[in-house]
Design a protein around this motif. Structure first.
Motif, PDB file in Angstrom:
ATOM      1  N   ARG A 107      -8.381  -2.982  -0.253  1.00  0.00           N
ATOM      2  CA  ARG A 107      -9.461  -2.245   0.071  1.00  0.00           C
ATOM      3  C   ARG A 107      -9.201  -0.987   0.473  1.00  0.00           C
ATOM      4  O   ARG A 107      -8.313  -0.801   1.062  1.00  0.00           O
ATOM      5  CB  ARG A 107      -9.944  -3.086   1.473  1.00  0.00           C
TER       6      ARG A 107
ATOM      7  N   SER B 148       0.793  -1.155   0.099  1.00  0.00           N
ATOM      8  CA  SER B 148      -0.127  -0.169   0.266  1.00  0.00           C
ATOM      9  C   SER B 148       0.892   1.182   0.060  1.00  0.00           C
ATOM     10  O   SER B 148       0.449   2.260  -0.471  1.00  0.00           O
ATOM     11  CB  SER B 148      -0.931   0.247   1.002  1.00  0.00           C
TER      12      SER B 148
ATOM     13  N   SER C 207     -15.498   3.705  -2.077  1.00  0.00           N
ATOM     14  CA  SER C 207     -14.986   2.468  -1.410  1.00  0.00           C
ATOM     15  C   SER C 207     -14.949   1.288  -2.591  1.00  0.00           C
ATOM     16  O   SER C 207     -15.853   1.381  -3.453  1.00  0.00           O
ATOM     17  CB  SER C 207     -15.597   2.089  -0.286  1.00  0.00           C
TER      18      SER C 207
ATOM     19  N   THR D  12      -9.250   6.430   4.708  1.00  0.00           N
ATOM     20  CA  THR D  12      -9.701   5.931   6.047  1.00  0.00           C
ATOM     21  C   THR D  12      -9.358   4.400   6.220  1.00  0.00           C
ATOM     22  O   THR D  12      -9.034   3.988   7.252  1.00  0.00           O
ATOM     23  CB  THR D  12     -11.197   6.292   6.630  1.00  0.00           C
ATOM     24  N   THR D  13      -9.265   3.693   4.948  1.00  0.00           N
ATOM     25  CA  THR D  13      -8.751   2.430   5.050  1.00  0.00           C
ATOM     26  C   THR D  13      -8.010   2.125   3.669  1.00  0.00           C
ATOM     27  O   THR D  13      -8.545   2.627   2.561  1.00  0.00           O
ATOM     28  CB  THR D  13      -9.913   1.542   4.924  1.00  0.00           C
ATOM     29  N   LYS D  14      -6.748   1.817   3.708  1.00  0.00           N
ATOM     30  CA  LYS D  14      -5.652   1.909   2.486  1.00  0.00           C
ATOM     31  C   LYS D  14      -5.104   0.552   2.519  1.00  0.00           C
ATOM     32  O   LYS D  14      -4.034   0.645   3.536  1.00  0.00           O
ATOM     33  CB  LYS D  14      -4.994   2.890   2.238  1.00  0.00           C
ATOM     34  N   GLU D  15      -5.471  -0.553   1.913  1.00  0.00           N
ATOM     35  CA  GLU D  15      -5.017  -2.055   2.115  1.00  0.00           C
ATOM     36  C   GLU D  15      -4.486  -2.597   0.783  1.00  0.00           C
ATOM     37  O   GLU D  15      -5.474  -2.584   0.024  1.00  0.00           O
ATOM     38  CB  GLU D  15      -5.890  -2.657   2.964  1.00  0.00           C
TER      39      GLU D  15
END
Length: 163
Positions: free
Chosen positions: A84, A53, A153, A65-68
């Motif tokens: 994700r 990532s 998202s 807020t989510t960086k996978e």
């Protein structure tokens, strides 16, 4: 009993001027294959998930807020990728880069998507052209553009053969 191959081949970061660049590229491919094979035989970390990532160029979000984004080798030239991304949209298109380019055209469904804060009833889409390392992410199977604002998202996973 653990097996050790004692594998140590030093290959310079750039080719010697006396070596043809195409030969050097082939040496790099052979070296990588040998390193992965040595890892697989010795039980080292070839099969562990690698967090990509930070190294990947991910476009379409101004913040997350989510960086996978992770990958792992399944064998010498096949990778499993999972991702994700949730965050603030700043573009109507999205993409991320792979650690190595793929061999064949790739198109498959992604997981659930959300555009401008609204969860979609349809699956997103993953597309990567032949011999490319950029994965395009679409909010649905038609390839419709994302909204360049609000919360965006997408999540998914795919397997590809590397070059």
């Amino acid at each position: 009993m653990p097996r050790s191959l004692n594998f140590n081949l030093n290959l310079g970061a750039s080719p010697d001027p006396k070596i043809d660049p195409k030969v050097y590229e082939e040496l790099q491919r052979i070296y990588t294959s040998l390193r992965l094979l040595a890892d697989q035989v010795s039980g080292d970390n070839m099969l562990d998930w690698v967090d990509y990532s930070v190294d990947s160029t991910i476009l379409g979000w101004s913040s997350f807020t989510t960086k996978e984004l992770q990958y792992r080798y399944l064998n010498l030239n096949t990778l499993l990728v999972q991702f994700r991304f949730i965050g603030t949209s700043n573009n109507s298109s999205t993409s991320f880069t792979l650690p190595v380019s793929n061999v064949a055209y790739l198109a498959c469904p992604a997981g659930l998507t959300g555009d401008n804060g609204v969860l979609s009833a349809t699956l997103g889409q993953i597309v990567c052209a032949t011999t490319a390392s950029i994965v395009q992410l679409h909010k649905d199977a038609t390839g419709a553009s994302w909204t360049a604002s609000g919360t965006k998202s997408i999540a998914g996973q795919f397997i590809y053969r590397s070059s």
